[in-house]
Design an enzyme around this catalytic site. Structure first.
Site, PDB file in Angstrom:
ATOM      1  N   ASP A   1       5.840   5.889   2.425  1.00 48.56           N
ATOM      2  CA  ASP A   1       5.240   6.575   1.277  1.00 48.56           C
ATOM      3  C   ASP A   1       6.241   7.585   0.716  1.00 48.56           C
ATOM      4  O   ASP A   1       6.923   8.287   1.460  1.00 48.56           O
ATOM      5  CB  ASP A   1       3.944   7.291   1.704  1.00 48.56           C
ATOM      6  N   ILE A   2       6.293   7.692  -0.598  1.00 52.55           N
ATOM      7  CA  ILE A   2       7.254   8.584  -1.259  1.00 52.55           C
ATOM      8  C   ILE A   2       6.896  10.057  -1.037  1.00 52.55           C
ATOM      9  O   ILE A   2       7.759  10.929  -1.133  1.00 52.55           O
ATOM     10  CB  ILE A   2       7.320   8.245  -2.770  1.00 52.55           C
TER      11      ILE A   2
ATOM     12  N   ASN B   1      -7.875   3.772   0.358  1.00 52.21           N
ATOM     13  CA  ASN B   1      -8.669   4.366  -0.713  1.00 52.21           C
ATOM     14  C   ASN B   1      -9.064   3.287  -1.713  1.00 52.21           C
ATOM     15  O   ASN B   1      -8.240   2.450  -2.096  1.00 52.21           O
ATOM     16  CB  ASN B   1      -7.860   5.456  -1.433  1.00 52.21           C
TER      17      ASN B   1
ATOM     18  N   GLU C   1      -4.932   6.105  -6.263  1.00 54.36           N
ATOM     19  CA  GLU C   1      -4.006   6.320  -7.390  1.00 54.36           C
ATOM     20  C   GLU C   1      -3.389   5.016  -7.866  1.00 54.36           C
ATOM     21  O   GLU C   1      -3.132   4.848  -9.052  1.00 54.36           O
ATOM     22  CB  GLU C   1      -2.848   7.231  -6.949  1.00 54.36           C
ATOM     23  N   VAL C   2      -3.093   4.147  -6.928  1.00 58.62           N
ATOM     24  CA  VAL C   2      -2.372   2.917  -7.271  1.00 58.62           C
ATOM     25  C   VAL C   2      -3.331   1.735  -7.125  1.00 58.62           C
ATOM     26  O   VAL C   2      -3.849   1.485  -6.034  1.00 58.62           O
ATOM     27  CB  VAL C   2      -1.139   2.732  -6.362  1.00 58.62           C
TER      28      VAL C   2
ATOM     29  N   HIS D   1      -3.848  -1.204  -0.720  1.00 58.79           N
ATOM     30  CA  HIS D   1      -2.857  -0.739   0.258  1.00 58.79           C
ATOM     31  C   HIS D   1      -3.555  -0.017   1.393  1.00 58.79           C
ATOM     32  O   HIS D   1      -4.601   0.606   1.195  1.00 58.79           O
ATOM     33  CB  HIS D   1      -1.812   0.180  -0.389  1.00 58.79           C
TER      34      HIS D   1
ATOM     35  N   HIS E   1      -2.834   2.925   4.180  1.00 59.80           N
ATOM     36  CA  HIS E   1      -1.949   3.995   4.641  1.00 59.80           C
ATOM     37  C   HIS E   1      -1.940   3.974   6.169  1.00 59.80           C
ATOM     38  O   HIS E   1      -3.005   3.865   6.795  1.00 59.80           O
ATOM     39  CB  HIS E   1      -2.482   5.369   4.221  1.00 59.80           C
TER      40      HIS E   1
END
Ligand code: 5GP
Length: 129
Positions: free
Chosen positions: A43-44, A101, A109-110, A114, A116
């Site tokens: 993750d960024i 999420n 957000e994306v 995905h 995490h």
């Protein structure tokens, strides 16, 4: 018929989302693992000492459309990849947390499914208040 929209109630898959661009190699990522079905990368903006994102390669917004419409091989492949990444990074003994999420209340957000993977310290209560 748009199965994504029907199943998840979310907008159709957006090919310009940031993870689609990462999958196409248009945006760089720090890759942890890749196979036919999944890509894992750091993750960024890490929220734990280890914060890895695992994404399916297919075009799915959220869990509902993935579970309802993905071929069995993609579902199996993605789940196996999540487990493989956790084992590969050595988190089985110390433990880790998986979180996905979905939609506005979760602050997704994306809009590409995905998971995490957080690890590397005690991770506190399950939900922030
Ligand atoms: P969400 O809130 O959708 O569950 O999580 C999206 C995650 O993607 C966030 O933790 C965010 O830091 C991460 N992220 C957003 N843009 C990028 C990017 O360009 N590269 C990487 N590696 N992670 C990103």
């Amino acid at each position: 018929m748009n199965l994504n929209q029907g199943v998840s109630g979310r907008p159709p898959y957006d090919d310009n989302n940031i993870f689609a661009k990462i999958l196409r190699g248009e945006i760089p990522s720090r890759k942890v693992y890749e196979d036919e079905f999944a890509l894992a990368f750091h993750d960024i903006n890490p929220q734990a000492p280890h914060h890895v994102l695992v994404i399916p390669k297919g075009r799915y917004v959220a869990f509902a459309d993935f579970a309802a419409t993905a071929p069995d091989a993609e579902i199996t492949g993605f789940i196996r990849a999540v487990g493989h990444v956790a084992r590969m990074l050595g988190f089985e003994e110390s433990g880790y947390r998986l979180l996905a999420n979905m939609g506005p209340d979760s602050h997704q957000e994306v809009p590409h499914l995905h998971v995490h993977l957080f690890a590397g310290r005690p991770l506190g209560p399950m939900l922030a208040t």
